[in-house]
Design an enzyme around this catalytic site. Structure first.
Site, mmCIF file in Angstrom:
data_model
loop_
_atom_site.group_PDB
_atom_site.id
_atom_site.type_symbol
_atom_site.label_atom_id
_atom_site.label_comp_id
_atom_site.label_asym_id
_atom_site.label_seq_id
_atom_site.Cartn_x
_atom_site.Cartn_y
_atom_site.Cartn_z
ATOM 1 C CG ASP A 426 54.143 8.252 14.659
ATOM 2 O OD1 ASP A 426 53.409 7.494 15.296
ATOM 3 O OD2 ASP A 426 55.073 8.906 15.172
ATOM 4 C CE LYS A 427 48.619 10.197 19.483
ATOM 5 N NZ LYS A 427 49.229 11.265 20.312
ATOM 6 C CD GLU A 544 62.361 7.532 32.756
ATOM 7 O OE1 GLU A 544 63.504 7.497 32.287
ATOM 8 O OE2 GLU A 544 61.715 6.522 33.084
ATOM 9 C CG PHE A 591 58.431 0.719 29.733
ATOM 10 C CD1 PHE A 591 57.134 0.738 30.220
ATOM 11 C CD2 PHE A 591 58.634 0.823 28.367
ATOM 12 C CE1 PHE A 591 56.066 0.867 29.352
ATOM 13 C CE2 PHE A 591 57.565 0.947 27.493
ATOM 14 C CZ PHE A 591 56.272 0.970 27.988
ATOM 15 C CE LYS A 614 58.166 5.802 35.295
ATOM 16 N NZ LYS A 614 58.848 7.091 35.272
ATOM 17 N N GLY A 730 50.387 4.204 18.239
ATOM 18 C CA GLY A 730 50.415 3.223 19.319
ATOM 19 C C GLY A 730 49.587 3.652 20.516
ATOM 20 C CG ASP A 864 58.680 11.403 15.567
ATOM 21 O OD1 ASP A 864 59.009 11.988 16.620
ATOM 22 O OD2 ASP A 864 57.837 10.481 15.552
ATOM 23 C CG ASN A 867 57.669 3.944 16.615
ATOM 24 O OD1 ASN A 867 58.281 4.953 16.261
ATOM 25 N ND2 ASN A 867 56.478 4.003 17.168
ATOM 26 C CG ASP A 868 57.106 6.236 13.029
ATOM 27 O OD1 ASP A 868 56.107 5.547 13.308
ATOM 28 O OD2 ASP A 868 57.400 7.290 13.630
#
Length: 1186
Positions: A426-427, A544, A591, A614, A730, A864, A867-868
């Protein structure tokens, strides 16, 4: 607040927390049908109908066993292993006359091994039991009648109980929120132990129950809740509450889940809905996928191979035995007269030779069973646990800042760490810190912010230009020099904006709206320090938090939130002073990954209705009004520049609403929100879509997610080790590419193969809107681009050109289809770097599976965030980073580390050591058992396959248990071919594991051959040395007991000295175990020999009276041991001197003191299998060739 009179609230106006008073017809008709049949009688847990329904109690058990099931279930688990089952069968057969040894001596090793494993299982399960007891005995206040609450254990809770949970307590069950200490019946919940997220979530009770603010209010409280049945979905809840003839719809906003914690709220009251194993967290819990290392799987095949050899030699011996037995009695002449074939049992009856051969086969199988290493599995488990402890205790992988060491959550995969071929990373939060800093912004078409990002520095180096901060003259350390404390999340420097100077800018009104939007449009929760007055924030994401901190530092301090308002301290442009302004919060449009934006609807003090929004540029620019695009071109350019600098961007815009428009929206919105059917989210999105349009652009934000410390150097070392690295993120393609340059995955001169569907042709089709045509054209485009890229890579296969593959999420969806994925994988394997952008969590998992199954090599995934999780569980090894995004990745991982840079040491040092140790240990186990078993085979062959063992029963029993068990364990825990420093200095050493050179069939068979050869030398040398010779001064010749004990002594010496020759790194423990095992044999022989003959049998006083006084015994032992070990010693010496493996070359460097000689070190490094194309070193080499 608690106990005070509360204002009646119109909560239906709040998007996130609305309950509404809408009709229950239509969608709610599914209540009472299958899947929605639960009925809860609040405050009446003893209601007769509740008893009939027999709901689960609140006792939770996570143990694998119970007291009653431990023995049968644990034994079943043990005997599922083929080796253990085999020894069980031979143990049973040992009670028959077929056994060549006593039953006790056969069963005892199995009992010891099984008992040791069961004790380990029992201890682990007892620890789980202790955790269960601690959780089930936690206390909570429950209503016992007459408005009084008493403490009770969690396990005693029942469905329908009303409970009172206080601040910082965990919720004992799934509870429906009734009221709280806040006037508006809200509460804050931390769900980190549930989903890993660290941010607080706001929950709110129904307006109908919000007035139940004191214990006494529950004296006569009654309500009936009808809701969904227990299920595993954490984010849905459908139900209704019947209270005083009111019917109120329920949603997830009123549900408090077990194991989440009450925060920032003094207390709440709630009704228990789901208990025990019906709670969502328990329903949601699944066992992690079972992972086994390649070495362990191969070991299973070796066991089967040994079974084949065992049955083969037993079969061959039985045939020979049958033939000899048949010829034992011919014409009255007896060949083996000592067996009395004329008057014998069935076992040696010449007339029934086939039956005797079959029975001999069973005897031979039992006799040669010592070929199977019974203690191997237990020894490996012990070694792996100890290896894991060393990993956990490594101070070089301890992060002081977070106080987190490495944590091996499973010990099954230690050696797999030394065989990783591909890393999928992941990044955000993995390569980068996930600690966002507000660094730049664009307002009214003007760019602000003079900070320089790490990516910009890398780009400047790439282009050979001076660093940007040297050009603009801003000293990035100026704040530190003047003593100003650095503010986490804020790294903005621009004298035109800071210190209130923005009021002097040309578009000060736009800047004011921009900063005000940052301070209002969010879901953050403020916390005011009562001592200092400083405001801090709990936010849903680091982005945020950075926005509200930036707004605070630039003059718009958000300091208070209620359910219906947001309060700011704003800088007044006219007076230059801070003024307090309160905005009525009407709706929050949250969101999500589909909407890619967030909005709030507020009413200011002048009565104006404002929608503040936003979101991502991909969805925001298309929503601008034709009169709101004044700064669009400049803002687009700035956003692209920010993306090039590796920054994450959001577009800010707003619009004014009229009253009629808002009333119509609010009505439709409440209806959509109150819907409980499957299309609920779609209905909400449809309503919000109509509001979030005709916006007026204010500007864009840019936050930096910095690279973690040591990432470029770590990637460089991993690349030098020959490990391929893929990045799955992502983020936008531009951001990912620039991060790739910053961490040296990409470099100048590396050719980029970009696969994207952002082409004019596809965009034109998307405007037409024919879905089938778009899908077909998109797939054809992706296939064409992959094929073109593959041709490009193939054409340059003979050159040193390096390629990087970059693919976006849309294209990846087509590339992962069954008929395309193999072509995509072939292209990816041919590239030095692979970056997948805009990847969804599912795509990350699918890519990981493709690489794992397509290459057949070991994959490691590292991430981390929640989503991983799919990626970590899909990979052979999942590494979780305990970062800002919570603990979800860590909880789903096999090993947890605090930073990406620790991966270098984890793989190159611990991975290499563990792989080498386990491989060598298994090979040695097979060697020592084959050596022992083949001496038995050779002796039996010498004795015409009579089934007679060469050794005393107890000698055979204790061979694997005492005399050869500890040295291989010491090898598996302590041995090092090279030190940690040299593992890191010569990363290519890691390729020994990737290529599996230490545990391939050639090496395994060579160790087995060494065992057979050793057995032959020991047997024949002992036979020839002791045959027909006077053994002592008394002229006594050698019998079976002396021959067998001498052979056994030679075997113990040989296998332990073989261990001494094999070890590369001696410790005191290894010396004690090796020489102690030999000494233990002599001590055992002495003590065992003085026991009663009924116990010691053939060994009675053997050592004292026969062996010790005889020089022949000592001379033969010395001669045989040296003769047996010389071939192995000669082979390893020749190999080390003339044909050294890679670790051997490094050992020579160390031995000759040339480890700091650059020329010699470069010679060693040039043994690389392929040129390095990724990392700082590759960049440096490429620069020298230009």
């Amino acid at each position: 607040m608690a106990g005070g009179r509360r204002a009646k609230l119109h909560l239906s106006k709040i998007y996130t927390y609305a309950c509404g008073k809408t009709s229950l017809k239509g969608d709610h008709e599914q209540i009472g049908q299958p899947g929605f049949s639960r009925v809860v009688f609040c405050n009446e847990p003893d209601h007769f109908e509740a008893k009939i329904r027999n709901y689960a109690n609140n006792y939770v058990r996570t143990t694998k066993y119970t007291l009653a099931s431990f023995l049968p279930k644990s034994l079943f688990e043990q005997f599922r292993r083929v080796a253990n089952f085999f020894f069980l069968v031979t143990g049973i057969l040992s009670f028959t006359d077929l056994a060549p040894y006593s039953a006790v001596s056969a069963v005892l090793p199995l009992v010891i091994v099984i008992a040791a494993t069961m004790v380990k299982e029992g201890v682990e399960d007892w620890q789980r039991k202790q955790q269960d007891i601690e959780v089930n005995n936690r206390k909570v206040k429950v209503h016992v009648g007459d408005g009084t609450f008493h403490d009770t254990e969690w396990r005693n809770l029942r469905v329908g109980d009303v409970v009172k949970v206080e601040k910082d307590q965990f919720f004992p069950a799934d509870i429906l929120l009734l009221s709280s200490s806040y006037d508006d019946a809200i509460c804050y919940v931390e769900t980190m132990s549930l989903d890993g997220e660290t941010n607080l979530k706001m929950k709110q009770a129904l307006e109908a129950t919000s007035s139940l603010n004191e214990d006494s209010n529950f004296q006569n409280f009654k309500a009936v809740i009808k809701c969904e049945d227990p299920n595993a979905n954490l984010y849905t809840f459908v139900g209704t509450m019947e209270l005083e003839e009111q019917h109120c719809p329920l949603n997830p906003q009123q549900l408090l889940l077990r194991d989440s914690k009450l925060r920032n709220t003094d207390y709440i009251y709630g009704a228990v809905i789901f208990t025990g194993h019906d709670t969502k967290v328990i329903q949601n819990s699944t066992d992690a996928p079972s992972k086994r290392s390649r070495v362990e799987k191969k070991m299973d095949k070796l066991i089967y191979f040994l079974f084949f050899v065992l049955f083969l030699i037993s079969f061959v011996g039985s045939i020979i035995f049958g033939i000899i037995t048949k010829d034992d009695l011919k014409n009255g002449r007896m060949t083996r007269w000592y067996l009395r074939p004329d008057d014998t049992t069935i076992y040696f009856d010449p007339k029934r030779a086939p039956v005797a051969a079959i029975l001999h086969f069973l005897t031979a199988v039992m006799l040669y069973a010592y070929m199977i290493p019974i203690s191997l599995y237990v020894s490996i488990e012990i070694v792996k646990v100890l290896q894991s402890i060393f990993i956990n205790q490594d101070v070089h992988m301890y992060d002081k800042e977070t106080d987190k060491p490495a944590h091996a959550r499973t010990s099954n995969l230690n050696e797999e760490l030394g065989q990783v071929d591909t890393i999928l990373s992941d990044k955000t939060g993995t390569l980068t810190c996930n600690s966002m800093e507000f660094i730049k912004c664009s307002v009214a078409g003007t760019a602000y912010g003079r900070g320089v990002t790490e990516v910009e520095r890398a780009m400047a180096k790439r282009k050979g230009s001076p660093l940007a901060h040297e050009l603009n003259g801003w000293d990035e350390d100026e704040d530190a020099q003047i003593g100003k404390p650095l503010i986490k999340g804020y790294n903005f420097k621009d004298e035109r904006i800071i210190h209130g100077n923005w009021v002097n800018e040309h578009n000060a009104d736009v800047i004011q709206g921009f900063l005000r939007l940052l301070a209002i449009c969010h879901t953050a929760i403020p916390e005011v320090n009562e001592v200092t007055g400083q405001v801090s924030y709990e936010a849903e994401s680091p982005d945020e938090a950075a926005f509200v901190i930036a707004a605070r530092e630039l003059g718009f301090e958000f300091y208070k939130r209620t359910q219906t308002s947001i309060s700011l301290h704003e800088l007044d442009p006219v007076s230059g002073k801070k003024v307090e302004r309160v905005y009525d919060l009407l709706n929050v449009l949250e969101f999500n990954s589909t909407r890619k934006r967030m909005s709030v609807i507020v009413r200011n003090e002048e009565g104006k209705l404002l929608l503040l929004c936003k979101g991502a540029d991909s969805v925001m620019f298309e929503r601008l009004d034709k009169n709101g695009r004044q700064f669009e071109e400049d803002t687009r350019n700035h956003v692209n520049e920010y993306a090039d600098a590796g920054l994450r961007t959001l577009i800010l815009a707003y619009r004014e609403l009229d009253e009629e428009e808002y009333k119509e929206f609010n009505k439709k919105f409440n209806e959509a929100k109150s819907s409980v059917n499957a299309d609920r989210e779609a209905l909400i999105d449809e309503v919000t879509e109509k509001m979030e349009k005709n916006l007026i652009l204010l500007g864009a934000t840019a936050v930096e997610d910095k690279l973690q410390h040591g990432v470029p150097d770590c990637i460089d070392k991993l690349a030098q080790a020959g490990i391929k690295i893929w990045v799955l993120t992502g983020d936008k393609m531009e951001t990912a590419i620039n991060i790739g340059f910053a961490c040296s995955l990409l470099r100048q001169g590396m050719k980029q193969i970009i696969i994207s569907l952002e082409t004019p042709d596809i965009k034109a089709l998307e405007k037409v809107g024919d879905k089938a045509v778009i899908i077909k054209a998109s797939k054809e485009s992706v296939v064409h681009q992959i094929a073109a890229g593959k041709a490009q890579v193939t054409a340059s296969s003979g050159s040193s050109e390096a390629y990087a593959l970059i693919i976006d999420g849309k294209s990846l969806a087509y590339a992962l289809q069954d008929d395309v994925k193999n072509l995509f994988l072939e292209l990816a394997i041919g590239c030095a770097s692979v970056i997948c952008c805009r990847s969804s969590p599912k795509q990350k998992a699918l890519v990981t599976r493709l690489v794992k199954l397509g290459t057949g090599k070991t994959t490691l995934a590292i991430g981390d965030g929640a989503n991983d999780v799919g990626m970590l569980q899909e990979a052979d090894i999942g590494i979780g980073i305990s970062g800002v995004e919570g603990m979800q990745a860590v909880m789903s991982s096999d090993i947890a580390i605090a930073q990406f840079q620790y991966l270098e040491r984890l793989l190159l040092v611990h991975g290499h050591w563990c792989y080498r140790r386990i491989s060598l240990m298994i090979c040695y186990f097979f060697y020592k058992n084959i050596t022992f078993a083949f001496t038995l085979f050779l002796y039996e062959a010498h004795a015409s396959f009579s089934g007679q063992p060469a050794y005393n029963d107890w000698f055979m029993t204790f061979y694997n248990v005492f005399f050869t068990s500890l040295p291989p364990i010491a090898l598996g825990v302590f041995d090092q071919d090279v030190s940690a420093r040299f593992c890191l200095k010569f990363p290519l050493l890691y390729q020994e594991g990737v290529q599996n050179v230490l545990f391939n069939w050639r090496r395994i068979l060579s160790w087995m051959f060494n065992g057979v050869y050793s057995a032959i030398i020991i047997f024949f040398f002992c036979i020839k040395a002791l045959d027909s010779e006077a053994f002592n001064s008394g002229g006594k010749t050698v019998g079976r007991e002396i021959l067998g004990t001498t052979m056994y002594t030679c075997v113990v010496w040989v296998v332990n000295c073989q261990m001494a020759l094999t070890i590369s790194y001696f410790t005191l423990i290894q010396h004690i175990f090796i020489w102690g095992s030999i000494a233990l044999w002599y001590l055992f022989l002495l003590v065992f020999g003085i026991m009663s003959p009924s116990i010691s049998s053939t060994a009675y006083k053997l050592f004292i009276e026969a062996l010790a006084p005889a020089p022949t015994f000592w001379i033969v032992t010395l001669f045989v041991v040296i003769s047996t070990l010389i071939p192995f010693y000669a082979y390893t010496a020749i190999q080390m001197r003339f044909f050294p493996m890679y670790h051997g070359m490094i050992q020579w460097l160390r031995h000759e003191g040339q480890t700091d000689d650059p020329e010699y070190c470069n010679v060693v490094r040039q043994r690389s299998l392929r040129p390095q194309t990724v990392g700082v070193s590759a960049r440096r080499v490429a620069r020298t060739h230009r």
